[in-house]
Motif scaffolding. Sequence first.
Motif, PDB file in Angstrom:
ATOM      1  N   TYR A 101      -4.333  -8.792  -6.968  1.00  0.00           N
ATOM      2  CA  TYR A 101      -4.736  -7.985  -5.817  1.00  0.00           C
ATOM      3  C   TYR A 101      -6.233  -8.088  -5.494  1.00  0.00           C
ATOM      4  N   PHE A 102      -7.013  -8.717  -6.349  1.00  0.00           N
ATOM      5  CA  PHE A 102      -8.450  -8.808  -6.102  1.00  0.00           C
ATOM      6  C   PHE A 102      -8.713  -9.621  -4.837  1.00  0.00           C
ATOM      7  N   ASN A 103      -9.481  -9.040  -3.895  1.00  0.00           N
ATOM      8  CA  ASN A 103      -9.824  -9.751  -2.660  1.00  0.00           C
ATOM      9  C   ASN A 103     -11.328  -9.780  -2.397  1.00  0.00           C
ATOM     10  N   GLY A 104     -12.104  -9.417  -3.411  1.00  0.00           N
ATOM     11  CA  GLY A 104     -13.554  -9.439  -3.267  1.00  0.00           C
ATOM     12  C   GLY A 104     -14.157  -8.118  -2.847  1.00  0.00           C
ATOM     13  N   SER A 105     -13.329  -7.169  -2.418  1.00  0.00           N
ATOM     14  CA  SER A 105     -13.845  -5.866  -1.992  1.00  0.00           C
ATOM     15  C   SER A 105     -14.073  -4.974  -3.205  1.00  0.00           C
ATOM     16  N   TRP A 106     -14.649  -3.794  -2.955  1.00  0.00           N
ATOM     17  CA  TRP A 106     -15.090  -2.928  -4.041  1.00  0.00           C
ATOM     18  C   TRP A 106     -13.947  -2.462  -4.941  1.00  0.00           C
ATOM     19  N   ALA A 107     -12.825  -2.022  -4.368  1.00  0.00           N
ATOM     20  CA  ALA A 107     -11.818  -1.333  -5.181  1.00  0.00           C
ATOM     21  C   ALA A 107     -10.396  -1.838  -4.987  1.00  0.00           C
ATOM     22  N   SER A 108     -10.224  -3.031  -4.393  1.00  0.00           N
ATOM     23  CA  SER A 108      -8.866  -3.525  -4.152  1.00  0.00           C
ATOM     24  C   SER A 108      -8.080  -3.682  -5.447  1.00  0.00           C
ATOM     25  N   HIS A 109      -8.766  -3.982  -6.533  1.00  0.00           N
ATOM     26  CA  HIS A 109      -8.140  -4.279  -7.818  1.00  0.00           C
ATOM     27  C   HIS A 109      -8.254  -3.116  -8.808  1.00  0.00           C
ATOM     28  N   SER A 110      -8.916  -2.026  -8.401  1.00  0.00           N
ATOM     29  CA  SER A 110      -9.143  -0.913  -9.328  1.00  0.00           C
ATOM     30  C   SER A 110      -8.437   0.351  -8.838  1.00  0.00           C
ATOM     31  N   SER A 111      -9.176   1.277  -8.219  1.00  0.00           N
ATOM     32  CA  SER A 111      -8.540   2.546  -7.841  1.00  0.00           C
ATOM     33  C   SER A 111      -7.472   2.371  -6.760  1.00  0.00           C
ATOM     34  N   LEU A 112      -7.685   1.455  -5.824  1.00  0.00           N
ATOM     35  CA  LEU A 112      -6.663   1.250  -4.783  1.00  0.00           C
ATOM     36  C   LEU A 112      -5.388   0.658  -5.385  1.00  0.00           C
ATOM     37  N   LEU A 113      -5.549  -0.267  -6.323  1.00  0.00           N
ATOM     38  CA  LEU A 113      -4.387  -0.828  -6.999  1.00  0.00           C
ATOM     39  C   LEU A 113      -3.675   0.236  -7.833  1.00  0.00           C
TER      40      LEU A 113
END
Length: 228
Positions: A101-113
């Motif tokens: 899910y990582f797309n380079g944005s701040w939280a795409s792979h952390s809290s949003l995921l």
Amino acid sequence: VLEIPTVHFHYTPWSKFPMVINGRKMQFIQHYSDWLRLAILWRYGGVYMDTDSIITKPLLPLLHNHAVLSRQATNLPGNGMMIARDHSCFICFYSRMACTYFNGSWASHSSLLLGKMFDPTKKEPLSRSPLLDNIRMLSHMQGFFPFSWTKAGLGAMFDVPMTMKMRRSVNVYALHLFNFVSKDKQKMLKNYLWLSRGTSLLSTVIRQLLPTGFTRASFSERKCIAIH
């Protein structure tokens, strides 16, 4: 911290970190931290916490769980403090999904995921994974993030006098200070009167953590209470 006999420091050269994940370059140092914490938790287990977190009561009641997370005031789960057993299936699953899910944005792979994984409506496919069944999710008023990073949230921690109602309602294991947006507020940590007589939630908590006999003179010698 390094002077504590039981603390062992492991240095990992910067060159060991991947610069690109899922075809996207990591832009923030916090991104490296996001993956490093997962790798360490999977290998060793234990408690991860951001350096701007303050433990307010013993974590022992949580340590028997396979993994423990807490929702934030926004209702999204936070990754600023996590507890997990070593070789946790959840941490492994979370790491794999973070890469996807990582797309380079701040939280795409952390809290949003994590929000997708722990969607209470179960509409998100990720939320139906059996790997999430044994994970303990604390509410924000019971876990690690009782207040948000907004002006109102920071004010509730640093400024607002703590009433008996607030004392009863806030039963958290930790406070998160959100260093990135609370720098102006943290000037209060250099104010002896705020620490010794302040009535806010944060000043009350810090006062309980200070050594017995803490005086203006000892405060002056230390210059300030450092929380980084």
